[in-house]
Scaffold this motif. Structure first.
Motif, PDB file in Angstrom:
ATOM      1  N   GLU A   1       0.767  -1.375  -0.354  1.00  0.00           N
ATOM      2  CA  GLU A   1       0.000   0.248   0.042  1.00  0.00           C
ATOM      3  C   GLU A   1       0.965   0.867  -0.417  1.00  0.00           C
ATOM      4  O   GLU A   1       0.545   2.428  -0.747  1.00  0.00           O
ATOM      5  N   ASN A   2       2.154   1.270   0.386  1.00  0.00           N
ATOM      6  CA  ASN A   2       2.946   1.991   0.783  1.00  0.00           C
ATOM      7  C   ASN A   2       4.318   2.000   0.366  1.00  0.00           C
ATOM      8  O   ASN A   2       4.546   3.371   0.136  1.00  0.00           O
ATOM      9  N   ALA A   3       4.692   1.250  -0.294  1.00  0.00           N
ATOM     10  CA  ALA A   3       6.154   1.109  -1.187  1.00  0.00           C
ATOM     11  C   ALA A   3       6.034   0.092  -1.961  1.00  0.00           C
ATOM     12  O   ALA A   3       5.344  -0.361  -2.266  1.00  0.00           O
ATOM     13  N   VAL A   4       7.228   0.826  -3.358  1.00  0.00           N
ATOM     14  CA  VAL A   4       7.321   0.087  -4.349  1.00  0.00           C
ATOM     15  C   VAL A   4       9.422  -0.906  -4.166  1.00  0.00           C
ATOM     16  O   VAL A   4       9.656  -0.220  -4.217  1.00  0.00           O
TER      17      VAL A   4
ATOM     18  N   CYS B   1       9.518   4.900  -1.609  1.00  0.00           N
ATOM     19  CA  CYS B   1       8.172   5.071  -0.706  1.00  0.00           C
ATOM     20  C   CYS B   1       6.839   6.156  -1.356  1.00  0.00           C
ATOM     21  O   CYS B   1       7.323   7.188  -2.302  1.00  0.00           O
ATOM     22  N   GLU B   2       5.773   5.602  -1.356  1.00  0.00           N
ATOM     23  CA  GLU B   2       4.711   5.647  -2.158  1.00  0.00           C
ATOM     24  C   GLU B   2       4.630   7.306  -1.292  1.00  0.00           C
ATOM     25  O   GLU B   2       3.584   8.391  -1.785  1.00  0.00           O
ATOM     26  N   ILE B   3       4.355   7.661   0.208  1.00  0.00           N
ATOM     27  CA  ILE B   3       4.021   8.957   0.608  1.00  0.00           C
ATOM     28  C   ILE B   3       5.073  10.002   0.771  1.00  0.00           C
ATOM     29  O   ILE B   3       5.049  10.665   0.772  1.00  0.00           O
ATOM     30  N   CYS B   4       6.725   9.509   0.508  1.00  0.00           N
ATOM     31  CA  CYS B   4       7.494  10.826   0.536  1.00  0.00           C
ATOM     32  C   CYS B   4       7.810  10.914  -0.865  1.00  0.00           C
ATOM     33  O   CYS B   4       8.134  11.716  -1.272  1.00  0.00           O
TER      34      CYS B   4
ATOM     35  N   ALA C   1      11.767   8.525   7.025  1.00  0.00           N
ATOM     36  CA  ALA C   1      11.346  10.170   7.088  1.00  0.00           C
ATOM     37  C   ALA C   1      10.473   8.800   8.116  1.00  0.00           C
ATOM     38  O   ALA C   1       9.156  10.019   8.781  1.00  0.00           O
ATOM     39  N   GLY C   2      10.142   8.099   8.607  1.00  0.00           N
ATOM     40  CA  GLY C   2       9.018   7.109   9.263  1.00  0.00           C
ATOM     41  C   GLY C   2       8.139   6.533   9.241  1.00  0.00           C
ATOM     42  O   GLY C   2       7.097   6.795   9.779  1.00  0.00           O
ATOM     43  N   HIS C   3       7.533   6.639   7.755  1.00  0.00           N
ATOM     44  CA  HIS C   3       6.337   5.946   7.167  1.00  0.00           C
ATOM     45  C   HIS C   3       6.714   4.737   6.848  1.00  0.00           C
ATOM     46  O   HIS C   3       7.317   3.788   7.023  1.00  0.00           O
ATOM     47  N   THR C   4       6.017   3.773   7.118  1.00  0.00           N
ATOM     48  CA  THR C   4       5.876   2.294   6.908  1.00  0.00           C
ATOM     49  C   THR C   4       5.638   1.462   6.095  1.00  0.00           C
ATOM     50  O   THR C   4       4.808   2.000   5.109  1.00  0.00           O
TER      51      THR C   4
END
Length: 145
Positions: free
Chosen positions: A9-12, A77-80, A133-136
């Motif tokens: 969901e948050n990463a590749v 990281c999909e968030i960063c 950056a702290g994103h799971t």
């Protein structure tokens, strides 16, 4: 060079095909993991082709943990929106930790807390990784009692 890709969901996550195959072969032979053999068949393609291989098998998350733990691969990281090498990721513990043998028994009552009567006798634990950056990025339950 072929790249194996796994999306959460948050990463590749991206890994070299040879590193991934070596990890899968180790699990398939050493521990007789059927899922490892299935994924190995899926990603094994002739080396003269240079392409990306998408893996959607849920068990591959455990392979990701092994490869990242060995310092292999990279992740976006999909968030960063930033890419990080495996060595830059921060390990995290899930539940009681990575292994049932890593439970902290130094608290009051120590071993009695592990084996004495409890209201909730079930325990679980696992591991995962966060970006700097702290994103799971990924977290997987690796054991349950």
């Amino acid at each position: 060079m072929n790249t194996v890709i796994f999306k959460t969901e948050n990463a590749v996550f991206q890994f070299d095909q040879k590193d991934t195959e070596a990890c899968l072969e180790n699990l398939a032979t050493k521990y007789a993991v059927d899922e490892a053999e299935t994924i190995l068949k899926h990603i094994s393609i002739p080396n003269d082709e240079s392409k990306q291989i998408q893996v959607k098998h849920n068990y591959f998350g455990y392979i990701v943990l092994e490869l990242i733990g060995a310092g292999k691969g990279s992740v976006t990281c999909e968030i960063c929106g930033k890419m990080y090498e495996a060595q830059k990721l921060k390990p995290i513990k899930i539940g009681a930790g990575e292994s049932p043998f890593s439970i902290n028994t130094s608290k009051k009552r120590g071993i009695k807390n592990l084996f004495g009567k409890r209201k909730n006798p079930s325990m679980f634990g696992g591991k995962g990784y966060k970006c700097p950056a702290g994103h799971t990025l990924i977290s997987m339950e690796t054991w349950r009692t």
